[in-house]
Enzyme design. Structure first.
Site, PDB file in Angstrom:
ATOM      1  N   LYS A 283      72.555 -47.542 -53.127  1.00 35.35           N
ATOM      2  CA  LYS A 283      72.010 -46.212 -53.404  1.00 35.35           C
ATOM      3  C   LYS A 283      70.600 -46.115 -52.835  1.00 35.35           C
ATOM      4  O   LYS A 283      69.674 -46.755 -53.311  1.00 35.35           O
ATOM      5  CB  LYS A 283      71.949 -45.925 -54.902  1.00 35.35           C
TER       6      LYS A 283
ATOM      7  N   GLY B 255      61.865 -51.556 -56.522  1.00 33.59           N
ATOM      8  CA  GLY B 255      61.268 -50.302 -56.982  1.00 33.59           C
ATOM      9  C   GLY B 255      60.196 -50.578 -58.009  1.00 33.59           C
ATOM     10  O   GLY B 255      59.580 -51.648 -58.010  1.00 33.59           O
ATOM     11  N   SER B 256      60.014 -49.637 -58.907  1.00 35.54           N
ATOM     12  CA  SER B 256      58.921 -49.761 -59.868  1.00 35.54           C
ATOM     13  C   SER B 256      59.244 -50.789 -60.956  1.00 35.54           C
ATOM     14  O   SER B 256      60.408 -51.019 -61.288  1.00 35.54           O
ATOM     15  CB  SER B 256      58.646 -48.404 -60.509  1.00 35.54           C
ATOM     16  N   THR B 257      58.203 -51.386 -61.500  1.00 36.28           N
ATOM     17  CA  THR B 257      58.378 -52.364 -62.574  1.00 36.28           C
ATOM     18  C   THR B 257      59.026 -51.703 -63.786  1.00 36.28           C
ATOM     19  O   THR B 257      59.873 -52.294 -64.455  1.00 36.28           O
ATOM     20  CB  THR B 257      57.018 -52.990 -62.931  1.00 36.28           C
ATOM     21  N   GLU B 258      58.670 -50.443 -64.012  1.00 33.24           N
ATOM     22  CA  GLU B 258      59.235 -49.736 -65.162  1.00 33.24           C
ATOM     23  C   GLU B 258      60.758 -49.638 -65.064  1.00 33.24           C
ATOM     24  O   GLU B 258      61.470 -49.952 -66.022  1.00 33.24           O
ATOM     25  CB  GLU B 258      58.605 -48.342 -65.173  1.00 33.24           C
TER      26      GLU B 258
ATOM     27  N   GLY C 213      62.633 -51.489 -63.164  1.00 35.99           N
ATOM     28  CA  GLY C 213      63.125 -52.866 -63.169  1.00 35.99           C
ATOM     29  C   GLY C 213      63.374 -53.356 -64.589  1.00 35.99           C
ATOM     30  O   GLY C 213      64.382 -54.012 -64.879  1.00 35.99           O
TER      31      GLY C 213
ATOM     32  N   GLU D 270      62.748 -56.835 -57.268  1.00 41.82           N
ATOM     33  CA  GLU D 270      61.540 -56.890 -56.447  1.00 41.82           C
ATOM     34  C   GLU D 270      60.732 -55.660 -56.838  1.00 41.82           C
ATOM     35  O   GLU D 270      61.115 -54.543 -56.533  1.00 41.82           O
ATOM     36  CB  GLU D 270      61.932 -56.898 -54.974  1.00 41.82           C
TER      37      GLU D 270
ATOM     38  N   CYS E  78      54.722 -52.307 -51.684  1.00 44.48           N
ATOM     39  CA  CYS E  78      54.715 -53.065 -52.932  1.00 44.48           C
ATOM     40  C   CYS E  78      53.705 -54.208 -52.867  1.00 44.48           C
ATOM     41  O   CYS E  78      53.075 -54.547 -53.858  1.00 44.48           O
ATOM     42  CB  CYS E  78      56.103 -53.579 -53.253  1.00 44.48           C
TER      43      CYS E  78
ATOM     44  N   GLU F 155      49.107 -49.929 -60.282  1.00 42.03           N
ATOM     45  CA  GLU F 155      49.540 -49.793 -58.898  1.00 42.03           C
ATOM     46  C   GLU F 155      49.363 -48.323 -58.515  1.00 42.03           C
ATOM     47  O   GLU F 155      50.043 -47.449 -59.050  1.00 42.03           O
ATOM     48  CB  GLU F 155      51.019 -50.203 -58.803  1.00 42.03           C
TER      49      GLU F 155
HETATM   50  P1  NAI Z   1      61.561 -45.831 -58.887  1.00 42.71           P
HETATM   51  O1  NAI Z   1      61.511 -47.227 -59.341  1.00 42.71           O
HETATM   52  O2  NAI Z   1      61.907 -44.775 -59.884  1.00 42.71           O
HETATM   53  O3  NAI Z   1      62.591 -45.676 -57.675  1.00 42.71           O
HETATM   54  C1  NAI Z   1      63.180 -46.724 -56.946  1.00 42.71           C
HETATM   55  C2  NAI Z   1      64.683 -46.527 -56.878  1.00 42.71           C
HETATM   56  O4  NAI Z   1      65.249 -46.681 -58.176  1.00 42.71           O
HETATM   57  C3  NAI Z   1      65.143 -45.165 -56.396  1.00 42.71           C
HETATM   58  O5  NAI Z   1      66.288 -45.332 -55.596  1.00 42.71           O
HETATM   59  C4  NAI Z   1      65.504 -44.454 -57.676  1.00 42.71           C
HETATM   60  O6  NAI Z   1      66.442 -43.423 -57.516  1.00 42.71           O
HETATM   61  C5  NAI Z   1      66.083 -45.561 -58.488  1.00 42.71           C
HETATM   62  N1  NAI Z   1      66.066 -45.380 -59.947  1.00 42.71           N
HETATM   63  C6  NAI Z   1      65.204 -44.647 -60.685  1.00 42.71           C
HETATM   64  N2  NAI Z   1      65.510 -44.744 -61.990  1.00 42.71           N
HETATM   65  C7  NAI Z   1      66.580 -45.561 -62.086  1.00 42.71           C
HETATM   66  C8  NAI Z   1      67.347 -46.065 -63.176  1.00 42.71           C
HETATM   67  N3  NAI Z   1      67.061 -45.761 -64.421  1.00 42.71           N
HETATM   68  N4  NAI Z   1      68.361 -46.890 -62.903  1.00 42.71           N
HETATM   69  C9  NAI Z   1      68.647 -47.241 -61.644  1.00 42.71           C
HETATM   70  N5  NAI Z   1      67.965 -46.795 -60.578  1.00 42.71           N
HETATM   71  C10 NAI Z   1      66.936 -45.958 -60.791  1.00 42.71           C
HETATM   72  O7  NAI Z   1      60.164 -45.500 -58.235  1.00 42.71           O
HETATM   73  P2  NAI Z   1      59.520 -44.045 -57.998  1.00 42.71           P
HETATM   74  O8  NAI Z   1      59.651 -43.210 -59.226  1.00 42.71           O
HETATM   75  O9  NAI Z   1      60.072 -43.499 -56.760  1.00 42.71           O
HETATM   76  O10 NAI Z   1      57.993 -44.418 -57.784  1.00 42.71           O
HETATM   77  C11 NAI Z   1      57.130 -44.565 -58.889  1.00 42.71           C
HETATM   78  C12 NAI Z   1      56.188 -45.721 -58.676  1.00 42.71           C
HETATM   79  O11 NAI Z   1      56.923 -46.911 -58.586  1.00 42.71           O
HETATM   80  C13 NAI Z   1      55.383 -45.689 -57.397  1.00 42.71           C
HETATM   81  O12 NAI Z   1      54.231 -44.931 -57.496  1.00 42.71           O
HETATM   82  C14 NAI Z   1      55.077 -47.140 -57.220  1.00 42.71           C
HETATM   83  O13 NAI Z   1      53.992 -47.492 -58.009  1.00 42.71           O
HETATM   84  C15 NAI Z   1      56.302 -47.829 -57.730  1.00 42.71           C
HETATM   85  N6  NAI Z   1      57.227 -48.179 -56.639  1.00 42.71           N
HETATM   86  C16 NAI Z   1      57.212 -49.458 -56.187  1.00 42.71           C
HETATM   87  C17 NAI Z   1      58.014 -49.815 -55.124  1.00 42.71           C
HETATM   88  C18 NAI Z   1      58.020 -51.193 -54.604  1.00 42.71           C
HETATM   89  O14 NAI Z   1      58.491 -51.420 -53.495  1.00 42.71           O
HETATM   90  N7  NAI Z   1      57.556 -52.159 -55.348  1.00 42.71           N
HETATM   91  C19 NAI Z   1      58.859 -48.842 -54.426  1.00 42.71           C
HETATM   92  C20 NAI Z   1      58.848 -47.546 -55.022  1.00 42.71           C
HETATM   93  C21 NAI Z   1      58.029 -47.252 -56.067  1.00 42.71           C
END
Ligand code: NAI
Ligand code: MG
Length: 791
Positions: A191, A243-246, A248, A265, A299, A396
């Site tokens: 996804k 993605g985000s730690t939250e 994760g 990650e 990240c 972050e």
């Molecule tokens: P996110 O963690 O919500 O999104 C990453 C992925 O997870 C997207 O594909 C999203 O659709 C999916 N996702 C969201 N909620 C989910 C759930 N409950 N279950 C399964 N998949 C889910 O990150 P977001 O909201 O786009 O960005 C927010 C903050 O997160 C950013 O400002 C940044 O600080 C951090 N982030 C860190 C990343 C990294 O590579 N470490 C990448 C993206 C965001």
């Protein structure tokens, strides 16, 4: 374009946009909307949502919001395809991956432009970094596909992998996920992020072109709800998330007890450390790469600049001058350095954090405040004099904002660097090679770049310590996330069968002060300690008679034991030879008391004299095996980029919780504790509740074997209750649990707090046969250190 003499005066660049014509045509062809890619075909577009070009604020496409039914269909397709895909010869799978690599490479320009339009990143970056690296990942893993059987003996594919990726490196993250999964014989449902689904859909078309068997790769677009449906799908065997730690943490909880393998990650707040003797001009270019690459939406961005007090003024001055040369603007322009922020919500998030910083009285420097008046832009910003407690130093920001602090000594630099809940990456700048490696070794991060930053390669592992997640992507380290041991599917224990009913005050719990002191105490910090509860419990033999009393440990005892273990951390820095000697000594002392241990095992477990003796023998042999391994579980030097040495070091987690099963009480205890300490961890061990006495007899073995105080701590009591405290404890870095299904699920769920790594099993394990490198791999985390050479 101005008059030549004006240009010569200002030396300004004219516009130099990359053509987006082909991408425009492709988007026009799909004006009606994109469907999902399931079982080799695109579904009919449905429940469409808009996809934007953030640099222009324009809608560029519409894609489908994946429903649970779409996820079901994709997972079913992946399941159906998996057996056949895994049964292909490595050579056949290799050819498929090679074809994907070739086709991605052939379309580099198209994919770069599409990525830039969808994400807002400068074309220079998508063209020179994202897309070539994505191709490199497929090439690298094409190689692994044909080597997997010989290089990973005794393992098999995990099965169907659910993969969820973010928007900051859309196609690159897809490659990081799909290439190793396929090479290892798995099939996937991926996804993409809702802000940037387009290169994944273009990749789906490539899968059709190359003739990848239907169902091997499935792509379902949608937002977090679609991701959550994938995580919840019962027939998915592994989730890989970036993605985000939250989120994760949410996924850790959602998968707890499901038997799904998991790699995370997550976020970071990585330090960029500049010592006084650093080459400051190179360091300035490093900073530009660290925090203004991809608008800081990385990240592993070096978002905390830590600079030696004596070098700070000079560095800041150079940095301010350099910032004046950063060009912010149209990402499609080949001379743009800083493009657009991915979406309005992310821009708002950056602004919100900066407002908080402003309220704290922090001062921002910007060489130029102006940004294009259309689209999502944020100017490169430097914040100096930031207190480590400031929100900007902790959170972050995920934007082009660098926060800087000074330090006086190397120790202070390390302390500041580690003063974060994250641990993804670090960058260290000094001309002193001794200092560089010393600091690299002391920083808690999965990747350390010496005199460089943001170096990546398919052959090196990438991934975090602490709340930056667990598991690695890339190279051999990453592949092992996509394989499982052959025989790991044995019968699960539906419940741990404790023959104790041990709430304090209830029989058989006893007040320690009553009667003769036959109670085995706890073992904490190298000393026998009275349990905090003041109670003990009766240990029964198979006939139900009292075989002895054991201390009834509680959360306070666990906390004390964790503290003692943390204090003993110099064990991790002892030489491997030293640790080996101590382990041999343990084995020797156990051997000296062989018959005593055998008698105790027969008396408490009802094992025949022969079986009990065999268990003690096996325990001695096992201690020898891990003593032998202590100085042989090497790291690696990865073959990455030219003029770089990339060293993969196996480092201990730190403090490990080890919860032992009821079966084979001595052998299981030794099998779990020995590899953990051989690798330099300090352990809080909870022995079998029903048969704790061979572990308590072990105290004196530890005492006579020069095991330093605090390296092994033992707390007896109700295993599942104590496991809970260990799983929740933020001072514990990893937990191994062998017990029942409920206990395993609880350990996984509670580990979400500090995202400690877990290895939880409810299977009935044949301990006589269970040993080897997997235990050492699970007792360590890999740190990749990149060092350039040459002048
Ligand atoms: P996110 O963690 O919500 O999104 C990453 C992925 O997870 C997207 O594909 C999203 O659709 C999916 N996702 C969201 N909620 C989910 C759930 N409950 N279950 C399964 N998949 C889910 O990150 P977001 O909201 O786009 O960005 C927010 C903050 O997160 C950013 O400002 C940044 O600080 C951090 N982030 C860190 C990343 C990294 O590579 N470490 C990448 C993206 C965001
Ligand atoms: Mg977009």
């Amino acid at each position: 374009m101005g008059v030549i003499k004006d240009i010569l005066r200002t030396m300004d660049y004219g516009p130099s946009p990359e053509s987006s014509e082909h991408v425009g045509v492709w988007l026009e062809e799909h004006k009606a909307g994109f469907g999902h890619f399931i079982n080799g075909v695109f579904t009919k577009p449905s429940d469409l949502f808009d996809v934007f070009n953030p640099a222009r604020g324009e809608r560029i496409a519409r894609v489908s919001q994946g429903s649970p039914a779409d996820i079901d269909a994709a997972v079913a397709a992946a399941r159906k395809a998996q057996g056949k895909w895994a049964a292909l010869s490595g050579f056949e799978r290799s050819k498929h991956l090679y074809a994907l690599a070739r086709h991605v490479q052939k379309r580099e320009r198209f994919l770069s432009v599409l990525e830039t339009i969808d994400n807002g990143k400068p074309i220079r970056e998508s063209r020179d970094i994202d897309i070539p690296l994505a191709a490199r990942h497929f090439y690298h893993h094409a190689g692994w596909a044909s080597l997997i059987d010989s290089e990973f003996p005794g393992t098999k594919p995990v099965g169907v992998c659910g993969q969820i990726i973010p928007w900051n490196f859309p196609l690159l993250m897809l490659a990081w996920k799909i290439a190793p999964a396929l090479a290892a014989g798995n099939t996937v449902v991926l996804k993409p992020a809702e802000f940037t689904p387009l290169t994944a859909l273009a990749f789906a078309a490539i899968c059709v072109e190359t003739g990848l068997p239907p169902g091997v790769v499935n792509i379902v677009t949608g937002d977090g709800a679609t991701g959550a449906a994938l995580v919840a799908d019962a027939s998915v065997n592994k989730i890989a998330f970036t993605g985000s730690t939250e989120v994760g943490r949410t996924i850790r909880k959602a998968t707890a007890g499901s038997g799904k393998k998991l790699s995370l990650e997550l976020g970071g707040k990585s330090p960029f450390i500049v010592f006084e003797d650093a080459d400051l001009d190179s360091a300035v270019e490093g900073v530009v790469d660290a925090i203004w690459f991809n608008q800081g939406q990385v990240c592993c961005a070096g978002s905390r600049l830590l600079v030696a007090e004596g070098a700070a003024d000079a560095l800041y001055a150079k940095l301010r001058a350099r910032m004046a040369n950063l060009r912010v603007g149209d990402p499609l322009d080949k001379s743009t350095d800083v493009g657009a922020i991915v979406a309005p919500v992310q821009l708002e998030r950056i602004r919100r954090l900066m407002r908080q910083g402003e309220e704290e009285g922090l001062e921002f420097f910007r060489a130029d405040d102006s940004v294009p008046d259309r689209g999502c832009f944020y100017p490169p910003t430097l914040v100096t004099g930031v207190d480590p407690a400031s929100v900007l130093a902790r959170e972050e920001i995920f934007g082009p904002v660098l926060v800087a602090t000074t330090f006086r000594t190397p120790d202070e630099a390390v302390a500041l660097a580690n003063n974060t809940r994250y641990g993804l990456a670090a960058s260290v700048w000094t001309e002193n090679v001794n200092r560089a490696f010393e600091v690299a070794a002391r920083i808690k991060a999965g990747v350390v770049w010496i005199n460089s930053t943001n170096m990546f390669d398919a052959a090196a592992g990438f991934g975090g310590y602490r709340e930056s997640g667990f598991g690695r992507e890339g190279g051999r380290e990453g592949l092992s996330e996509y394989r499982i041991a052959d025989e790991l599917k044995s019968k699960p224990n539906s419940s741990r069968a404790p023959r104790l009913n041990a709430s304090p005050g209830v029989s058989p719990a006893r007040n320690l002060d009553e009667g003769p002191d036959r109670t085995a105490k706890l073992y904490i910090g190298g000393k026998q300690a009275r349990p905090d509860s003041g109670y003990s419990y009766a240990v029964l033999d198979p006939a139900g008679r009292e075989a002895g009393l054991a201390g009834l440990g509680n959360r306070k005892d666990i906390r004390n034991a964790v503290e003692a273990a943390a204090k003993a951390s110099s064990w991790g820095a002892a030489t491997a030879h030293n640790r080996a000697q101590v382990l041999y000594y343990v084995a020797e002392n156990l051997a000296a008391r062989q018959s005593e241990f055998a008698q105790r095992l027969s008396a408490t477990t009802g094992a025949s004299a022969r079986a009990a003796r065999a268990q003690v023998d096996a325990s001695i042999r096992r201690a020898f095996v891990y003593a032998g391994y202590a100085d042989k579980f090497d790291g690696a030097v990865h073959a990455t980029r030219s003029r770089f040495v990339t060293i993969a070091m196996n480092e201990p987690w730190g403090v490990m919780g080890v919860i032992c099963p009821d079966e084979a009480p001595l052998l299981a205890f030794v099998s779990l504790v020995m590899p953990a300490i051989a690798m330099g961890n300090c352990v809080v061990a909870v022995p079998s509740s029903s048969h704790p006495l061979s572990a308590t007899d072990f105290y004196s073995v530890l005492e006579t074997s020069d095991v330093p105080a605090g390296v092994v701590n033992i707390v007896t009591g109700e295993a599942n209750v104590l496991a809970k405290t260990l799983a929740e404890h933020d001072g514990v870095d990893a937990v191994w649990y062998a017990g029942d299904t409920d206990g395993a699920a609880r350990v996984e769920a509670l580990s979400a707090g500090n995202l400690k790594a877990t290895w939880a099993s409810a299977a009935t394990i044949d301990w006589a046969k269970t040993e080897g490198r997997e235990f050492l791999r699970r007792a360590t985390q890999v740190k990749n250190i990149w060092t350039p050479y040459g002048e």
